[in-house]
Design an enzyme around this catalytic site. Structure first.
Site, PDB file in Angstrom:
ATOM      1  N   ASN A   1      30.432  58.791 116.469  1.00 21.01           N
ATOM      2  CA  ASN A   1      31.636  58.393 115.739  1.00 21.01           C
ATOM      3  C   ASN A   1      32.424  59.661 115.449  1.00 21.01           C
ATOM      4  O   ASN A   1      32.038  60.443 114.598  1.00 21.01           O
ATOM      5  CB  ASN A   1      31.211  57.678 114.440  1.00 21.01           C
ATOM      6  CG  ASN A   1      32.399  57.365 113.542  1.00 21.01           C
ATOM      7  OD1 ASN A   1      33.553  57.518 113.951  1.00 21.01           O
ATOM      8  ND2 ASN A   1      32.109  56.925 112.320  1.00 21.01           N
TER       9      ASN A   1
ATOM     10  N   LYS B   1      35.267  59.954 114.158  1.00 19.30           N
ATOM     11  CA  LYS B   1      36.093  59.837 112.930  1.00 19.30           C
ATOM     12  C   LYS B   1      37.517  60.354 113.221  1.00 19.30           C
ATOM     13  O   LYS B   1      37.978  60.237 114.352  1.00 19.30           O
ATOM     14  CB  LYS B   1      35.402  60.554 111.764  1.00 19.30           C
ATOM     15  CG  LYS B   1      33.955  60.060 111.583  1.00 19.30           C
ATOM     16  CD  LYS B   1      33.316  60.491 110.295  1.00 19.30           C
ATOM     17  CE  LYS B   1      31.884  59.951 110.244  1.00 19.30           C
ATOM     18  NZ  LYS B   1      31.210  60.227 108.987  1.00 19.30           N
TER      19      LYS B   1
ATOM     20  N   HIS C   1      32.515  50.632 108.495  1.00 17.90           N
ATOM     21  CA  HIS C   1      31.977  51.970 108.211  1.00 17.90           C
ATOM     22  C   HIS C   1      32.153  52.282 106.722  1.00 17.90           C
ATOM     23  O   HIS C   1      33.121  51.846 106.107  1.00 17.90           O
ATOM     24  CB  HIS C   1      32.692  53.028 109.064  1.00 17.90           C
ATOM     25  CG  HIS C   1      32.013  54.354 108.978  1.00 17.90           C
ATOM     26  ND1 HIS C   1      32.261  55.239 107.948  1.00 17.90           N
ATOM     27  CD2 HIS C   1      31.062  54.918 109.752  1.00 17.90           C
ATOM     28  CE1 HIS C   1      31.479  56.295 108.120  1.00 17.90           C
ATOM     29  NE2 HIS C   1      30.748  56.131 109.189  1.00 17.90           N
TER      30      HIS C   1
ATOM     31  N   GLU D   1      33.183  54.773 105.210  1.00 14.80           N
ATOM     32  CA  GLU D   1      34.456  55.401 104.825  1.00 14.80           C
ATOM     33  C   GLU D   1      35.559  54.355 104.722  1.00 14.80           C
ATOM     34  O   GLU D   1      36.473  54.485 103.907  1.00 14.80           O
ATOM     35  CB  GLU D   1      34.797  56.515 105.825  1.00 14.80           C
ATOM     36  CG  GLU D   1      33.894  57.721 105.587  1.00 14.80           C
ATOM     37  CD  GLU D   1      33.394  58.425 106.827  1.00 14.80           C
ATOM     38  OE1 GLU D   1      33.995  58.272 107.909  1.00 14.80           O
ATOM     39  OE2 GLU D   1      32.370  59.135 106.712  1.00 14.80           O
TER      40      GLU D   1
ATOM     41  N   GLU E   1      23.523  53.433 107.240  1.00 16.64           N
ATOM     42  CA  GLU E   1      24.026  54.767 106.937  1.00 16.64           C
ATOM     43  C   GLU E   1      24.078  54.938 105.416  1.00 16.64           C
ATOM     44  O   GLU E   1      25.058  54.513 104.785  1.00 16.64           O
ATOM     45  CB  GLU E   1      25.430  54.953 107.509  1.00 16.64           C
ATOM     46  CG  GLU E   1      25.514  54.755 109.010  1.00 16.64           C
ATOM     47  CD  GLU E   1      26.728  55.450 109.621  1.00 16.64           C
ATOM     48  OE1 GLU E   1      26.519  56.336 110.440  1.00 16.64           O
ATOM     49  OE2 GLU E   1      27.865  55.131 109.241  1.00 16.64           O
TER      50      GLU E   1
ATOM     51  N   GLY F   1      27.684  63.182 106.263  1.00 14.26           N
ATOM     52  CA  GLY F   1      28.495  64.393 106.197  1.00 14.26           C
ATOM     53  C   GLY F   1      28.032  65.387 105.156  1.00 14.26           C
ATOM     54  O   GLY F   1      28.744  66.348 104.845  1.00 14.26           O
TER      55      GLY F   1
ATOM     56  N   SER G   1      23.949  62.526 108.844  1.00 19.44           N
ATOM     57  CA  SER G   1      23.498  63.895 109.137  1.00 19.44           C
ATOM     58  C   SER G   1      22.414  63.959 110.212  1.00 19.44           C
ATOM     59  O   SER G   1      21.495  64.771 110.113  1.00 19.44           O
ATOM     60  CB  SER G   1      23.040  64.595 107.842  1.00 19.44           C
ATOM     61  OG  SER G   1      24.115  64.676 106.914  1.00 19.44           O
TER      62      SER G   1
HETATM   63  P1  13P Z   1      27.445  62.485 109.835  1.00 13.34           P
HETATM   64  O1  13P Z   1      26.551  62.460 111.055  1.00 13.34           O
HETATM   65  O2  13P Z   1      28.537  63.499 109.928  1.00 13.34           O
HETATM   66  O3  13P Z   1      26.661  62.557 108.575  1.00 13.34           O
HETATM   67  O4  13P Z   1      28.207  61.059 109.824  1.00 13.34           O
HETATM   68  C1  13P Z   1      27.470  59.903 109.960  1.00 13.34           C
HETATM   69  C2  13P Z   1      28.403  58.773 110.138  1.00 13.34           C
HETATM   70  O5  13P Z   1      29.119  58.396 109.237  1.00 13.34           O
HETATM   71  C3  13P Z   1      28.467  58.150 111.476  1.00 13.34           C
HETATM   72  O6  13P Z   1      29.198  56.970 111.439  1.00 13.34           O
END
Ligand code: 13P
Length: 253
Positions: free
Chosen positions: A10, A12, A96, A98, A168, A174, A214
């Site tokens: 992803n 983003k 997601h 976010e 997640e 992140g 992560s």
């Molecule tokens: P990170 O791997 O940067 O922690 O993000 C995970 C994520 O949100 C994948 O959709």
């Protein structure tokens, strides 16, 4: 284990067009012919076509980071399943964290997206996961169960095999703080048991449940070796070809 591992990147809201196509090209070189792991990348909407072209005939599929539930019309800023199929997408991420926590998406909205994907032949990746405060208050199981039940409302047992769940934990996204394999496995097992209740045990056994938060080449193997972890949804590390390829290569060991 639900069949082949599925590892998706992803991206983003990152990359420029040239960075996106270069990243896709580098991935094709490194892992483009891997057949034993299912792979996808999810670039930003404006770069889907360019990335599709760069992926060419490789084994790396294309996914979108979001989708809308209407076919067309006055929905400024939204993108339909037909548009996604038109540019070669096979997958779409739905719900997601976010989008849940920054944009304010609800379980009901996310469910409409999941259902629309299924009816139009896009494979949804339904994301679920608890906030740190919810984990600390011992609400993880409640929160994740609710997100799964509401997100999958109306999804038949015939259709559920095309759905991927991504667990997640928000506190691991992140942050560099990964859930330990035990912490992740515990929630994955709970999710699979819940899917067994909603559908049945054999059906639940065939549903892929990715872990996200992560994931890096050096922790991917221990996570993906857990019995109920069927792959990874990778954020930050998917922006580096070596790291994403490294995670995929851990998956085929
Ligand atoms: P990170 O791997 O940067 O922690 O993000 C995970 C994520 O949100 C994948 O959709």
């Amino acid at each position: 284990m639900a069949g082949k591992l599925f590892i998706a990147g992803n991206w983003k809201m990152n990359t420029s067009l040239s960075e996106a196509t270069a990243l896709a090209g580098a991935l094709v070189e490194k892992i483009g012919s891997v057949k034993t792991v299912d792979m996808a990348v999810c670039p930003p909407f404006p770069y889907l076509s360019g990335v599709k072209e760069a992926l060419g005939g490789s084994k790396i599929a294309l996914g979108a980071q979001d989708v809308f539930y209407e076919d067309s019309g006055a929905y400024t800023g939204e993108v339909s399943t037909e548009m996604l199929k038109d540019v070669g997408c096979s997958y779409a991420i739905c719900g997601h964290s976010e989008r849940r926590h920054v944009i304010g998406e609800t379980d009901e909205l996310i469910n409409r997206k999941v259902l629309k994907c299924i009816s139009d032949g896009i494979m949804p990746i339904l994301c679920v996961g608890e906030l740190l405060t919810q984990r600390q208050a011992n609400e993880t199981i409640d929160v994740v169960s609710r997100q799964i039940r509401l997100g999958l409302e109306g999804v038949s047992s015939a259709d559920i095999s095309g759905v991927t769940i991504a667990y997640e934990p928000v506190w691991a996204i992140g942050t560099g703080v990964t859930a330990t394999p035990d912490q992740a496995q515990e929630v994955h097992a709970m999710i699979r048991a819940l899917l067994g209740e909603i559908y049945d045990t054999p059906t639940a056994g065939g549903i892929r449940i990715q872990y996200g938060g992560s994931v890096k080449p050096d922790n991917a193997a221990e996570l993906m070796n857990c019995p109920d972890i069927d792959g990874a949804l990778v954020g930050g590390a998917s922006l580096k070809a070596d790291d994403f390829a490294g995670i995929v290569l851990e998956g085929i060991k």
